[in-house]
Design an enzyme around this catalytic site. Structure first.
Site: not given
Length: 318
Positions: A155, A157, A229, A231, A260, A279
């Protein structure tokens, strides 16, 4: 009457300065992600939630009796009970691509830090053990430009990462749900086996949960680096720890984790071949400004009865 917004994060001075111009029509109440008392005190009167990371459950949404919009500051909506929002007529919107420049840079940062053994070298230098040089550096440390970089997911990124590492000389491969016809596409098993660096850029879904399980990690080169980076739960963290500890994987750069915030006894913390950040690859002044522009714009649309942008659930009336 001002539109009541519950912003579920602590603002900095730049955020407050940017929003000062909207004070005549936006009534923003700020609440830290770990302040549940404040959150539940403000929730019943909120018409909009600006959501970052703390999960929004169905029970939470039911307590927001005036809620009309949950706006994710980011792209992934896996931390929002979208089904309950839809049932209650609450729009859920996101911001696809808004954090892509920052996350792409953060991804390359983690690639370099893990590949070049930055944590170990920093520690050795501070301890006065940086000289004479470790002869293993010349045997193990690589240039990105000499590596094959495999991008899992392709996508906004991932495409930015591809442009950066491609400019550095890397051979870039990618995979997605089907052959997209672009150069460098491979099925996931072939990409994992061929790559020196594997970087994850996927949403967390039932299909991607533990996509990199024990078998998938075992198919990677023992000299490879894994960067995540996206999930944390896309990776089986226990399997990753075992591979890193046993030398079946060279290193990892992680910004995300299965749970998290991470527990203090997370075994990843004991490994010196892992680079960790909490994160925050998305978290820059530039991304925050892009987020605020989109959040304010959608609130203005809500106020004026106009169609909202980037709604992911399309409840009745939107």
């Amino acid at each position: 009457m001002a539109l009541r917004v519950l912003a579920h994060f602590v603002p900095g001075k730049r955020v407050l300065d940017f929003l000062a111009a909207e004070a005549d029509w936006l009534d923003i109440r700020w609440c830290a992600a770990d302040d549940d008392d404040g959150f539940y005190r403000e929730l019943p009167d909120a018409e909009v939630i600006w959501h970052v990371l703390r999960p929004l459950s169905g029970a939470d949404l039911k307590r927001g009796e005036r809620l009309r919009l949950v706006h994710k500051l980011g792209a992934g909506v896996n931390t929002i009970d979208v089904a309950t929002a839809t049932d209650r007529g609450i729009a859920v919107a996101n911001m696809p691509g808004a954090n892509a420049p920052s996350v792409a840079e953060g991804t390359v940062l983690l690639m370099l830090a893990a590949l070049r053994r930055l944590p170990q070298l920093d520690h050795a230098t501070r301890q006065g053990r940086g000289w004479p040089l470790d002869p293993e550096l010349g045997e193990t440390v690589r240039d990105i430009g000499s590596c094959t970089v495999g991008l899992v997911g392709y996508g906004n990124i991932a495409k930015r990462v591809a442009a950066v590492v491609g400019a550095m000389g890397a051979t870039v491969l990618h995979t997605s749900t089907r052959d997209d016809g672009r150069p460098g596409w491979l099925p996931l098993p072939e990409l994992l086996a061929a790559s020196d660096i594997v970087s994850l850029h996927l949403p967390l879904t039932a299909q991607t949960h533990h996509l990199l399980n024990r078998d998938a990690i075992a198919s990677m080169k023992p000299t490879a680096v894994l960067v995540n980076t996206s999930r944390g739960a896309i990776v089986d963290e226990d399997a990753l720890v075992g591979a890193l500890r046993d030398g079946r994987l060279a290193a990892a750069g992680l910004d995300v984790f299965e749970a998290e915030p991470t527990a203090a006894d997370n075994p990843l913390f004991d490994l010196d071949n892992v680079v960790l950040t909490p994160h925050v690859t998305w978290y820059t002044a530039d991304t925050m400004r892009r987020y605020l522009v989109e959040a304010v714009s959608n609130c203005r649309r809500l106020r004026d009865g106009e169609p909202l942008a980037n709604v992911v659930n399309l409840p009745t009336g939107y």
